[in-house]
Design a protein around this motif. Structure first.
Motif, PDB file in Angstrom:
ATOM      1  N   GLU A 197      22.865  36.319  47.467  1.00 45.27           N
ATOM      2  CA  GLU A 197      21.875  37.017  46.627  1.00 45.27           C
ATOM      3  C   GLU A 197      22.561  38.063  45.751  1.00 45.27           C
ATOM      4  O   GLU A 197      22.237  38.227  44.572  1.00 45.27           O
ATOM      5  CB  GLU A 197      20.818  37.686  47.511  1.00 45.27           C
ATOM      6  CG  GLU A 197      19.898  36.700  48.207  1.00 45.27           C
ATOM      7  CD  GLU A 197      18.870  37.391  49.078  1.00 45.27           C
ATOM      8  OE1 GLU A 197      18.448  38.519  48.724  1.00 45.27           O
ATOM      9  OE2 GLU A 197      18.489  36.809  50.111  1.00 45.27           O
ATOM     10  N   ALA A 198      23.529  38.766  46.356  1.00 42.71           N
ATOM     11  CA  ALA A 198      24.257  39.791  45.613  1.00 42.71           C
ATOM     12  C   ALA A 198      25.082  39.166  44.492  1.00 42.71           C
ATOM     13  O   ALA A 198      25.136  39.680  43.372  1.00 42.71           O
ATOM     14  CB  ALA A 198      25.161  40.574  46.564  1.00 42.71           C
ATOM     15  N   GLU A 236      23.802  37.733  36.924  1.00 40.18           N
ATOM     16  CA  GLU A 236      22.623  37.970  36.070  1.00 40.18           C
ATOM     17  C   GLU A 236      22.829  39.213  35.214  1.00 40.18           C
ATOM     18  O   GLU A 236      22.585  39.204  34.000  1.00 40.18           O
ATOM     19  CB  GLU A 236      21.372  38.136  36.936  1.00 40.18           C
ATOM     20  CG  GLU A 236      20.780  36.824  37.417  1.00 40.18           C
ATOM     21  CD  GLU A 236      19.601  37.054  38.341  1.00 40.18           C
ATOM     22  OE1 GLU A 236      19.194  38.234  38.538  1.00 40.18           O
ATOM     23  OE2 GLU A 236      19.065  36.064  38.879  1.00 40.18           O
ATOM     24  N   ILE A 237      23.281  40.300  35.851  1.00 46.29           N
ATOM     25  CA  ILE A 237      23.490  41.559  35.124  1.00 46.29           C
ATOM     26  C   ILE A 237      24.620  41.410  34.113  1.00 46.29           C
ATOM     27  O   ILE A 237      24.554  41.923  32.993  1.00 46.29           O
ATOM     28  CB  ILE A 237      23.759  42.716  36.120  1.00 46.29           C
ATOM     29  CG1 ILE A 237      22.464  43.016  36.897  1.00 46.29           C
ATOM     30  CG2 ILE A 237      24.269  43.957  35.423  1.00 46.29           C
ATOM     31  CD1 ILE A 237      22.609  44.024  37.997  1.00 46.29           C
ATOM     32  N   ASN A 238      25.653  40.670  34.516  1.00 49.58           N
ATOM     33  CA  ASN A 238      26.774  40.431  33.597  1.00 49.58           C
ATOM     34  C   ASN A 238      26.312  39.669  32.354  1.00 49.58           C
ATOM     35  O   ASN A 238      26.721  39.961  31.229  1.00 49.58           O
ATOM     36  CB  ASN A 238      27.872  39.645  34.319  1.00 49.58           C
ATOM     37  CG  ASN A 238      29.158  39.582  33.505  1.00 49.58           C
ATOM     38  OD1 ASN A 238      29.795  40.594  33.280  1.00 49.58           O
ATOM     39  ND2 ASN A 238      29.516  38.392  33.057  1.00 49.58           N
ATOM     40  N   GLU A 260      23.345  39.740  31.113  1.00 51.26           N
ATOM     41  CA  GLU A 260      22.379  40.531  30.338  1.00 51.26           C
ATOM     42  C   GLU A 260      23.068  41.492  29.365  1.00 51.26           C
ATOM     43  O   GLU A 260      22.406  42.231  28.654  1.00 51.26           O
ATOM     44  CB  GLU A 260      21.489  41.330  31.294  1.00 51.26           C
ATOM     45  CG  GLU A 260      20.447  40.470  31.991  1.00 51.26           C
ATOM     46  CD  GLU A 260      19.675  41.252  33.026  1.00 51.26           C
ATOM     47  OE1 GLU A 260      19.802  42.505  33.060  1.00 51.26           O
ATOM     48  OE2 GLU A 260      18.938  40.636  33.816  1.00 51.26           O
ATOM     49  N   GLY A 261      24.389  41.510  29.387  1.00 50.41           N
ATOM     50  CA  GLY A 261      25.092  42.371  28.424  1.00 50.41           C
ATOM     51  C   GLY A 261      25.964  43.432  29.053  1.00 50.41           C
ATOM     52  O   GLY A 261      26.779  44.065  28.387  1.00 50.41           O
ATOM     53  N   LEU A 262      25.804  43.633  30.388  1.00 50.12           N
ATOM     54  CA  LEU A 262      26.670  44.594  31.063  1.00 50.12           C
ATOM     55  C   LEU A 262      27.977  43.882  31.406  1.00 50.12           C
ATOM     56  O   LEU A 262      28.013  42.988  32.239  1.00 50.12           O
ATOM     57  CB  LEU A 262      26.016  45.112  32.343  1.00 50.12           C
ATOM     58  CG  LEU A 262      26.921  45.909  33.293  1.00 50.12           C
ATOM     59  CD1 LEU A 262      27.511  47.116  32.607  1.00 50.12           C
ATOM     60  CD2 LEU A 262      26.172  46.324  34.532  1.00 50.12           C
ATOM     61  N   THR A 263      29.034  44.243  30.728  1.00 50.25           N
ATOM     62  CA  THR A 263      30.327  43.611  30.989  1.00 50.25           C
ATOM     63  C   THR A 263      30.935  44.260  32.220  1.00 50.25           C
ATOM     64  O   THR A 263      31.424  45.388  32.167  1.00 50.25           O
ATOM     65  CB  THR A 263      31.260  43.770  29.780  1.00 50.25           C
ATOM     66  OG1 THR A 263      30.588  43.271  28.628  1.00 50.25           O
ATOM     67  CG2 THR A 263      32.554  43.011  29.998  1.00 50.25           C
ATOM     68  N   LEU A 264      30.854  43.547  33.328  1.00 48.53           N
ATOM     69  CA  LEU A 264      31.371  44.078  34.588  1.00 48.53           C
ATOM     70  C   LEU A 264      32.895  44.034  34.575  1.00 48.53           C
ATOM     71  O   LEU A 264      33.487  43.081  34.072  1.00 48.53           O
ATOM     72  CB  LEU A 264      30.844  43.257  35.760  1.00 48.53           C
ATOM     73  CG  LEU A 264      29.322  43.244  35.933  1.00 48.53           C
ATOM     74  CD1 LEU A 264      28.935  42.333  37.073  1.00 48.53           C
ATOM     75  CD2 LEU A 264      28.792  44.642  36.184  1.00 48.53           C
ATOM     76  N   ASN A 265      33.515  45.042  35.167  1.00 46.22           N
ATOM     77  CA  ASN A 265      34.976  45.048  35.196  1.00 46.22           C
ATOM     78  C   ASN A 265      35.495  44.208  36.362  1.00 46.22           C
ATOM     79  O   ASN A 265      34.747  43.800  37.254  1.00 46.22           O
ATOM     80  CB  ASN A 265      35.524  46.485  35.245  1.00 46.22           C
ATOM     81  CG  ASN A 265      35.099  47.211  36.510  1.00 46.22           C
ATOM     82  OD1 ASN A 265      34.781  46.606  37.521  1.00 46.22           O
ATOM     83  ND2 ASN A 265      35.082  48.534  36.442  1.00 46.22           N
ATOM     84  N   VAL A 266      36.779  43.976  36.341  1.00 40.65           N
ATOM     85  CA  VAL A 266      37.388  43.096  37.335  1.00 40.65           C
ATOM     86  C   VAL A 266      37.281  43.678  38.746  1.00 40.65           C
ATOM     87  O   VAL A 266      37.229  42.941  39.729  1.00 40.65           O
ATOM     88  CB  VAL A 266      38.862  42.809  36.966  1.00 40.65           C
ATOM     89  CG1 VAL A 266      39.739  44.042  37.138  1.00 40.65           C
ATOM     90  CG2 VAL A 266      39.418  41.645  37.773  1.00 40.65           C
ATOM     91  N   HIS A 267      37.191  45.019  38.862  1.00 39.94           N
ATOM     92  CA  HIS A 267      37.095  45.649  40.184  1.00 39.94           C
ATOM     93  C   HIS A 267      35.813  45.247  40.899  1.00 39.94           C
ATOM     94  O   HIS A 267      35.817  45.029  42.107  1.00 39.94           O
ATOM     95  CB  HIS A 267      37.174  47.175  40.062  1.00 39.94           C
ATOM     96  CG  HIS A 267      38.424  47.644  39.380  1.00 39.94           C
ATOM     97  ND1 HIS A 267      39.680  47.361  39.866  1.00 39.94           N
ATOM     98  CD2 HIS A 267      38.619  48.353  38.232  1.00 39.94           C
ATOM     99  CE1 HIS A 267      40.593  47.881  39.066  1.00 39.94           C
ATOM    100  NE2 HIS A 267      39.973  48.493  38.058  1.00 39.94           N
TER     101      HIS A 267
END
Length: 715
Positions: free
Chosen positions: A158-159, A165-167, A169-176
């Protein structure tokens, strides 16, 4: 049912009549009460919304006041039981309008509450809010917390879904953040395939893996023994210019060592140096451990010398590994000398594992006094024995039949606060089973369950084996079914015990059935399994089938030992297939296998039957002194029982020529046979020879027969 239908029809008829003939009554009876009820619901809902708003405002005020005063702990405990998760989300939304710090403060308080910890909307709302406020690092922190919380609860998928999903939506998540997910996947799911799938998805989403990503993947594949994949990611890591540390290399080397692939382990060790990564003490200890496990103890010591020359000081784990290797090789006294060297050392003193290894080694070679001495010595040096130490010593005493001492150790173990494990109970259950005390074994099993321990496959196998040895295969089968019912999967040792039991009682049908089940489940029969089947067929006078089983055994890479050969030779001899038995015996010797005493005696009896005494004596002379004494006495007594006095006499003289004194029972058997056959002169000669050898019969029966012989000869 008829009354209910009738009542329903009457009600509907009455309603229709009221609407048609008396509209005002219908309004008064039905419409007005309904409107009043709606008004009450509406008022109640308005009051609820008003109360809810007041409740949320109260929380917001408390959070705001304490946040601005610089207090990190929010005094919301009295309101926590009333707060629903949806209300918590609303509070986050309200607070973030004024200050993201306020919202974040409340969020961290909320997710500490068990009932809100796994509400994904709470994390999503907080993360999106932080992104909108430009607080990207804080948003990443929220998502990483979500990943850890959900993975601990077994809801990692789920996580993962939320992260992507958030990635998207435009939030560029970092590699960490992605690495955080990857670590949790490897630790919780324990599946390198899932980790690899996530890695590919991560790359597809435009996230560039870093050194940490590759290290996590390499560690996962190494633990699962998928070493090609581990080396593939190692190559990628090197190609991308990332620095590979000794931990990463050592992880793969350790995996190769565990599987006995020492050539590949040393190949990677050389590559490690070539890429500029210097090995450390742990790397050397890992290789030394691998060599010891492979039985290459001399090479392990050579590597130790190389390690010291390069300036690395071996630690207690290095020495403990070498001690373990020496013990497994049977060089226990050499291991003990190394232990003494450690005791005198000022750098690396022996630890609990070191002492436990030595105690176990002495227990295996039945030197329990030495084991007890080391047990006391370790305590004198301030080391507390752990569950494994006690279990090893208890097991040693049980195997030697010292149950009193084993129970004393169990009591002492519990008194000193060391909790017995299922292995401890297995050792002592096995001990009482060896003594035939099955009732006590079941008492211990009950005690074990009361302590919250679950019987494992070893527990069940011990009990099944004991019932089979007693010929009670019905009870063994009940235990076998009970084992499966409780989710404990039987292994090859369990099946072997059961098959052996069926063969012992001559139930070849069930033995074949469970042997087939072993193969269907993909298990690999071992020497004991095959030998049991060979013994069963030989017992049923089916030596030809037993030979086919042995051929299949060799074909499948399972090499027969002296016990296997002995069982088949015995079966062939019983069916008077002497030539085949002798050919098998010769094949056994060519394989440099040492026949057991029973096999020698079986063939000696066959050659005696054929009156080939030259071969009989050749076989007898191949035995060691103790075995030779037993074999001569047994063969002579066998010939006496069969009434073959000449053969028995000849063997007696050959025995005396070798300075072997016959047993009392052997002389009794010979004199008894002389008496039956009336050959009193032979009895008298035997008496004189016995006197010359300084032998005096002790049994009253022998004395009477000798006196009878003397009297008859005299008269």
């Amino acid at each position: 049912m008829a009354k209910i239908i009738h009542r329903s029809v009457v009600c509907k008829t009455h309603l229709l009549y009221t609407i048609c003939w008396n509209p005002s009554a219908f309004v008064a009876s039905f419409i007005l009460p309904a409107l009043m009820n709606l008004r009450r619901i509406s008022t109640s809902r308005t009051n609820y919304i008003q109360n809810s708003s007041d409740f949320l405002r109260e929380i917001c005020n408390i959070v705001t006041q304490h946040y601005h005063r610089g207090r990190s702990i929010l005094p919301l405990e009295h309101l926590a039981p009333k707060l629903s998760t949806q209300q918590a989300v609303s509070v986050v939304e309200l607070l973030q309008r004024d200050d993201q710090g306020l919202a974040l403060s409340f969020f961290y308080w909320t997710v500490k509450q068990p009932k809100h910890q796994l509400h994904i909307q709470l994390y999503q709302t907080m993360a999106r809010s932080l992104v909108n406020g430009g607080l990207i690092e804080e948003a990443q922190g929220v998502l990483q917390l979500m990943i850890r919380s959900f993975s601990q609860a077994g809801k990692i998928r789920e996580a993962v879904k939320t992260v992507f999903e958030i990635n998207n939506e435009g939030l560029t998540l970092n590699v960490h953040t992605f690495n955080c997910v990857l670590r949790e996947l490897c630790q919780i799911m324990e599946s390198s395939e899932v980790a690899e799938e996530f890695y590919r998805e991560m790359v597809a989403n435009g996230v560039a893996p870093d050194a940490c990503t590759y290290k996590t993947l390499i560690g996962s594949f190494s633990r699962e023994g998928k070493l090609r994949e581990a080396e593939r990611h190692l190559r990628r890591m090197l190609e991308k210019g990332f620095e590979v540390d000794p931990v990463t290399y050592t992880g793969i080397i350790n995996a190769y060592c565990r599987r006995g692939h020492m050539g590949r382990a040393f190949g990677l060790f050389e590559k490690m140096s070539q890429t500029g990564c210097a090995p450390n003490v742990i790397t050397y200890t890992t290789l030394i451990n691998g060599l010891c496990k492979a039985g290459k103890v001399k090479k392990a010591f050579e590597l130790l010398e190389e390690m010291v020359k390069k300036g690395f000081m071996p630690n207690v784990y290095t020495h403990s590994t070498l001690i373990d290797g020496l013990c497994k090789k049977g060089w226990v006294e050499k291991a003990f000398r190394l232990l003494l060297k450690l005791v005198r050392s000022s750098n690396s003193k022996p630890n609990v594992y070191t002492y436990t290894t030595m105690i176990e080694a002495y227990c295996k070679i039945k030197k329990l006094r030495r084991a007890e001495m080391l047990f006391r010595r370790m305590q004198e040096q301030g080391l507390a024995p752990n569950s494994v130490t006690y279990t090893v010593l208890i097991g040693g005493h049980c195997k030697e039949g010292n149950l009193t001492q084993a129970f004393k150790l169990l009591d002492r173990m519990i008194e000193e606060g060391c909790t017995p494990s299922i292995c401890t109970y297995n050792a002592i259950i096995d001990g009482v089973c060896r003594k035939g005390r099955l009732h006590k074994a079941y008492e211990l099993l009950d005690e074990c369950i009361q302590r919250g321990l679950r019987p494992d496959k070893v527990t069940y196998t011990i009990l099944i084996s004991r019932h089979c040895k007693q010929g009670d295969t019905n009870q063994a089968l009940k235990l076998f079914d009970d084992m499966i019912e409780h989710g404990c999967e039987p292994d090859i040792h369990t099946y072997t015990a059961l098959i052996s039991g069926f063969c012992k009682v001559g139930n070849l049908e069930d033995a074949e059935k469970y042997f087939s089940e072993v193969l269907e489940k993909g298990m690999v029969p071992n020497k004991v399994t095959y030998t049991a089947m060979i013994y069963g067929h030989c017992k049923a006078n089916q030596a030809n089938l037993a030979i086919k089983i042995m051929d299949k055994m060799i074909e499948n890479g399972c090499i027969p030992d002296s016990v296997t050969y002995g069982a088949l030779i015995d079966g062939l001899c019983k069916e008077f297939k002497v030539e085949e038995a002798c050919a098998l015996f010769d094949g056994m010797l060519k394989r440099e296998l040492v026949p057991c005493e029973v096999t020698y005696v079986t063939l000696i009896n066959v050659y005696c039957t054929k009156e080939e005494f030259t071969l009989v004596l050749e076989l007898l002379d191949k035995l060691d002194q103790k075995q030779k004494i037993r074999a001569f006495n047994n063969v002579i007594k066998k010939h006496c029982n069969e009434g073959k006095l000449d053969h028995a006499k000849m063997l007696l003289y050959k025995m005396l020529e070798r300075d072997i004194l016959p047993q009392h029972s052997t002389y009794d058997a010979l004199i008894s046979l002389c008496h039956k056959k009336g050959t009193f002169d032979v009895a008298s000669t035997l008496l004189l020879e016995m006197a010359e050898k300084g032998y005096k019969p002790k049994e009253e029966q022998s004395q009477k027969k000798i006196h009878t012989a003397e009297n008859v000869i005299y008269y």
